[in-house]
Design a protein around this motif. Structure first.
Motif, short mmCIF file in Angstrom:
data_model
loop_
_atom_site.label_atom_id
_atom_site.label_comp_id
_atom_site.label_asym_id
_atom_site.label_seq_id
_atom_site.Cartn_x
_atom_site.Cartn_y
_atom_site.Cartn_z
N MET A 30 0.83 -1.21 0.00
CA MET A 30 0.00 0.00 0.00
C MET A 30 0.86 1.25 0.00
O MET A 30 0.48 2.28 -0.56
CB MET A 30 -0.95 0.00 1.20
CG MET A 30 -2.05 -1.06 1.10
SD MET A 30 -2.96 -0.99 -0.47
CE MET A 30 -3.71 0.63 -0.37
N ALA A 33 1.61 1.78 -3.54
CA ALA A 33 0.43 2.28 -4.25
C ALA A 33 0.23 3.76 -3.96
O ALA A 33 -0.09 4.55 -4.86
CB ALA A 33 -0.80 1.49 -3.83
N SER A 66 0.53 -9.11 -3.52
CA SER A 66 -0.39 -8.00 -3.23
C SER A 66 -0.39 -6.99 -4.37
O SER A 66 -1.45 -6.54 -4.83
CB SER A 66 -0.01 -7.31 -1.92
OG SER A 66 -0.13 -8.20 -0.83
N ARG A 69 -2.07 -8.39 -7.56
CA ARG A 69 -3.54 -8.34 -7.51
C ARG A 69 -4.04 -6.92 -7.82
O ARG A 69 -5.05 -6.74 -8.50
CB ARG A 69 -4.04 -8.78 -6.13
CG ARG A 69 -3.79 -10.26 -5.85
CD ARG A 69 -4.51 -10.71 -4.59
NE ARG A 69 -4.13 -12.06 -4.20
CZ ARG A 69 -4.54 -13.17 -4.81
NH1 ARG A 69 -5.36 -13.07 -5.85
NH2 ARG A 69 -4.16 -14.35 -4.40
N MET A 70 -3.33 -5.92 -7.32
CA MET A 70 -3.69 -4.53 -7.65
C MET A 70 -3.51 -4.28 -9.15
O MET A 70 -4.34 -3.64 -9.78
CB MET A 70 -2.80 -3.56 -6.86
CG MET A 70 -3.02 -3.55 -5.37
SD MET A 70 -1.91 -2.34 -4.58
CE MET A 70 -2.10 -2.78 -2.86
N THR A 75 -8.27 -5.93 -6.39
CA THR A 75 -8.48 -5.38 -5.06
C THR A 75 -8.95 -3.93 -5.16
O THR A 75 -8.65 -3.23 -6.12
CB THR A 75 -7.18 -5.43 -4.23
OG1 THR A 75 -6.17 -4.70 -4.91
CG2 THR A 75 -6.73 -6.87 -4.04
N GLY A 78 -5.52 1.09 -5.04
CA GLY A 78 -4.35 0.72 -5.81
C GLY A 78 -4.48 0.97 -7.29
O GLY A 78 -3.83 0.30 -8.11
N SER A 79 -5.32 1.94 -7.68
CA SER A 79 -5.54 2.20 -9.11
C SER A 79 -4.25 2.65 -9.80
O SER A 79 -4.08 2.43 -11.01
CB SER A 79 -6.64 3.27 -9.29
OG SER A 79 -6.28 4.48 -8.66
N ARG A 82 -2.49 -0.25 -11.43
CA ARG A 82 -3.15 -0.99 -12.51
C ARG A 82 -2.23 -1.13 -13.71
O ARG A 82 -1.58 -0.18 -14.13
CB ARG A 82 -4.44 -0.27 -12.90
CG ARG A 82 -5.37 -1.05 -13.81
CD ARG A 82 -5.99 -2.22 -13.09
NE ARG A 82 -6.69 -1.83 -11.87
CZ ARG A 82 -7.96 -1.41 -11.84
NH1 ARG A 82 -8.65 -1.28 -12.95
NH2 ARG A 82 -8.52 -1.11 -10.68
#
Length: 265
Positions: A30, A33, A66, A69-70, A75, A78-79, A82
């Protein structure tokens, strides 16, 4: 976490001196992100960010999963991650090694090897528990029997209570190797695995920053990158010091920070 630009170094967890356990990997992801949303990325918007993760332990694996997946949009939040491309650079983990010259032989089924990592691990984070349950279903690990783990004091043996204790089937090293292999296959097109063991020429040993981002150099001289972010999933000073020293001025603040930490694990 190192990003470009600005030359932010590593991640906030490192400055606190915490051990990079798997339960903190989601926080680590995070942080990336969050930082990604604030910095100008080198790569174009179609291809997404380029992120390198260096490490062979559970923290590096969970951070990879993690972020993957973002990147795949699985999830919430976390855009900024992408469509990211993630490169996981591993080496010989401290969890297991075959007996032999310089301990540089991969463990073989049915042959003795020295597993000098943790005896067991627990899963307190909800996301990590889900992953552990999945790995159990795949036959990669098992829960130790109740009462099998505890401490010995003047009062005798006191069994550990409250959390399930897990161990890899066949050892921690073979378990992690299989998880890493499965992760690269599960997130094909997003995660690229660069193994630095048993071919030690592919082990990442140096970091540098150029006009187009961060670059990594392997033991054999191969160049990887450029990357928008580099994440270090290891903490021992015998690894962090020479690695960060190779980065020169761009890594100087992080190196000074880690050297002020009393217990950097």
């Amino acid at each position: 976490v190192t990003s470009n630009p600005p030359p932010t170094v590593w991640n906030r967890m490192a400055s606190s001196g915490r051990r990079w356990q798997a339960k903190h990997a989601k926080v680590m992801a995070m942080d990336v992100a969050s930082a990604a949303a604030e910095v100008m990325q080198i790569s174009n918007g179609v291809d997404g960010l380029r992120i390198a993760i260096i490490g062979t332990g559970m923290a590096a694996v969970m951070c990879t999963r993690s972020l993957a997946r973002m990147a795949r949009g699985e999830t919430a939040g976390g855009s900024a991650i992408r469509n990211a491309h993630i490169t996981l650079c591993t080496s010989r983990g401290k969890l297991a090694t075959q007996m032999g010259p310089k301990n540089q032989t991969a463990p073989q089924p049915g042959k003795p090897f020295f597993d000098y990592g943790c005896q067991y691990f627990t899963a307190t984070d909800a996301t990590f528990r889900q992953e552990v349950t999945r790995w159990q279903a795949l036959g990669l690990l098992s829960a130790l029997p109740d009462g099998a783990v505890g401490r010995i004091s003047s009062d005798g043996f006191v069994a550990h209570a409250g959390e399930i204790c897990w161990a890899g089937n066949g050892g921690m090293g073979p378990m992690l190797a299989q998880i890493i292999e499965d992760t690269a296959a599960e997130f094909e097109g997003i995660v690229e695995h660069i193994p630095g063991f048993p071919d030690v020429s592919m082990k990442v040993t140096r970091i540098s920053k150029g006009a187009h981002g961060w670059h990594l150099t392997t033991n054999g001289g191969s160049k990887l990158g450029p990357f928008d972010f580099v994440i270090g999933g290891f903490a021992q000073h015998c690894l962090t010091d020479p690695f960060l020293l190779s980065g020169g001025k761009e890594c100087e603040k992080m190196l000074q920070c880690l050297r002020r930490v009393e217990h950097n694990q």
